[in-house]
Motif scaffolding. Sequence first.
Motif, PDB file in Angstrom:
ATOM      1  N   ILE A   2      -8.479 -19.839  78.016  1.00  0.00           N
ATOM      2  CA  ILE A   2      -7.229 -19.110  77.813  1.00  0.00           C
ATOM      3  C   ILE A   2      -6.078 -20.103  77.747  1.00  0.00           C
ATOM      4  O   ILE A   2      -5.991 -21.011  78.569  1.00  0.00           O
ATOM      5  CB  ILE A   2      -6.966 -18.112  78.970  1.00  0.00           C
ATOM      6  CG1 ILE A   2      -8.154 -17.168  79.137  1.00  0.00           C
ATOM      7  CG2 ILE A   2      -5.689 -17.326  78.710  1.00  0.00           C
ATOM      8  CD1 ILE A   2      -8.431 -16.278  77.958  1.00  0.00           C
ATOM      9  N   TRP A  22       1.257 -13.236  85.701  1.00  0.00           N
ATOM     10  CA  TRP A  22       0.453 -13.483  84.489  1.00  0.00           C
ATOM     11  C   TRP A  22      -1.038 -13.479  84.808  1.00  0.00           C
ATOM     12  O   TRP A  22      -1.836 -12.868  84.091  1.00  0.00           O
ATOM     13  CB  TRP A  22       0.862 -14.819  83.878  1.00  0.00           C
ATOM     14  CG  TRP A  22      -0.017 -15.250  82.726  1.00  0.00           C
ATOM     15  CD1 TRP A  22       0.064 -14.836  81.428  1.00  0.00           C
ATOM     16  CD2 TRP A  22      -1.111 -16.168  82.788  1.00  0.00           C
ATOM     17  NE1 TRP A  22      -0.903 -15.434  80.665  1.00  0.00           N
ATOM     18  CE2 TRP A  22      -1.652 -16.260  81.472  1.00  0.00           C
ATOM     19  CE3 TRP A  22      -1.688 -16.913  83.807  1.00  0.00           C
ATOM     20  CZ2 TRP A  22      -2.738 -17.078  81.166  1.00  0.00           C
ATOM     21  CZ3 TRP A  22      -2.773 -17.730  83.500  1.00  0.00           C
ATOM     22  CH2 TRP A  22      -3.294 -17.809  82.211  1.00  0.00           C
ATOM     23  N   ASN A  25      -2.279  -9.964  85.423  1.00  0.00           N
ATOM     24  CA  ASN A  25      -2.312  -9.089  84.245  1.00  0.00           C
ATOM     25  C   ASN A  25      -3.220  -9.590  83.124  1.00  0.00           C
ATOM     26  O   ASN A  25      -3.796  -8.784  82.371  1.00  0.00           O
ATOM     27  CB  ASN A  25      -0.904  -8.904  83.689  1.00  0.00           C
ATOM     28  CG  ASN A  25       0.004  -8.158  84.637  1.00  0.00           C
ATOM     29  OD1 ASN A  25      -0.465  -7.396  85.485  1.00  0.00           O
ATOM     30  ND2 ASN A  25       1.303  -8.379  84.518  1.00  0.00           N
ATOM     31  N   SER A  26      -3.339 -10.912  82.992  1.00  0.00           N
ATOM     32  CA  SER A  26      -4.015 -11.472  81.818  1.00  0.00           C
ATOM     33  C   SER A  26      -5.387 -12.073  82.102  1.00  0.00           C
ATOM     34  O   SER A  26      -6.152 -12.322  81.167  1.00  0.00           O
ATOM     35  CB  SER A  26      -3.123 -12.546  81.173  1.00  0.00           C
ATOM     36  OG  SER A  26      -1.905 -11.994  80.756  1.00  0.00           O
ATOM     37  N   TYR A  30     -10.141  -9.161  83.288  1.00  0.00           N
ATOM     38  CA  TYR A  30     -11.203  -9.490  82.333  1.00  0.00           C
ATOM     39  C   TYR A  30     -12.251 -10.438  82.907  1.00  0.00           C
ATOM     40  O   TYR A  30     -13.246 -10.740  82.240  1.00  0.00           O
ATOM     41  CB  TYR A  30     -10.578 -10.127  81.078  1.00  0.00           C
ATOM     42  CG  TYR A  30      -9.444  -9.286  80.532  1.00  0.00           C
ATOM     43  CD1 TYR A  30      -9.691  -8.116  79.825  1.00  0.00           C
ATOM     44  CD2 TYR A  30      -8.113  -9.652  80.764  1.00  0.00           C
ATOM     45  CE1 TYR A  30      -8.655  -7.336  79.347  1.00  0.00           C
ATOM     46  CE2 TYR A  30      -7.067  -8.879  80.290  1.00  0.00           C
ATOM     47  CZ  TYR A  30      -7.338  -7.718  79.586  1.00  0.00           C
ATOM     48  OH  TYR A  30      -6.309  -6.942  79.125  1.00  0.00           O
TER      49      TYR A  30
END
Length: 370
Positions: A2, A22, A25-26, A30
């Motif tokens: 990422i 961040w 959330n990012s 996942y």
Amino acid sequence: MIGITNSDLLPFSQFQSNVDTWLRNSILPYYPAARITCITVGAEVTESPGNASALVVPAMHNVLVALKKVGLHKKIKVSSTHSLGVLSRSFPPSAGAFNSSHAFFLKPMLEFLAENQSPFMIDIYPYYAYRDSPNNVSLDYALFESSSEVIDPNTGLLYTNMFDAQIDAIYFALMALNFRTIKVMVTETGWPSKGSSKEKAATPDNAQTYNTNLIRHVINNSGTPAKLGEELDIYIFSLFNENRKPGIESERNWGLFYPDQTSVYNLDFSGKGVLEMPANKNSTSFNGTTWCIASSNASQLDLQNAIDWACGSGNVDCSAIQPSQPCFEPDTLVSHASYAFNSYYQQNGATDVACSFGGTGVKSRQGSKL
């Protein structure tokens, strides 16, 4: 992997809360379903305008702190990607040296990488070395196809391709600063399949040759002359052509696929160097010194029997020529037999005996077309 964009470096370097939010959330929603192994903080910052370099290491520290808070700092590494322009000298490899103008941020960044066992990330493009200096760099040397060697006069090490020479230049630059434990990861490399009128080497054949040889080189775990047997992590650039990217023609044509998801050319990611199907699928090309292909004079029955033997007792993995697989098209016995014959031939020492198949196999030189 990422990436944190250069435009986010300022807020990420200033406030830990920005990075924590961040990550929450990012990344966390996942992970681990998405196998995230690295976070790159900025991309080729030494090439970007402004003073982004000074923000990289503070942002990297904040990302590491955020990962530690959730217990992922040992599973997800933190680093930053660089262009080869980070070096002031790359030839001969043993003289590799970082550009002194970047020292103010490179030294603390390298200390961070060493302390946290993170890789030094580099984008390497032998294509540009050849394009910009064709009188000094041969195309074969850039494509892993050279039959001659370039000797480093300081070490006596022999180089047969530009890729290894560029990686070793990074290793020697690291060693010159006494960073001997940091591993090099190639975060971008590839070859364009199309270019402007001045970019004669940007062709599908050359792109396929480069990436095929690259994959074989990496999977063989041969390492580089200065790091024999050292495993290399390589990312191929890129999956798709970027049809809206600005710049010269080649900038839009590095992909394995067109934007409509059809292939520009196909690759054998197994690294076995077996039959490769070109994009037009009207002919079958072979990359290598000698190959074993099916005789056009062989009967259909003899070819089928030979395929059955190669894919059975011959222990050839023929999954790639099954329906819907990469080398199924063109769906002909001659094409499928050529795939199976050459696979067996290469796996068994490329000897004359390994290309007999009851008289249905014939040897072919590099560049032959069927």
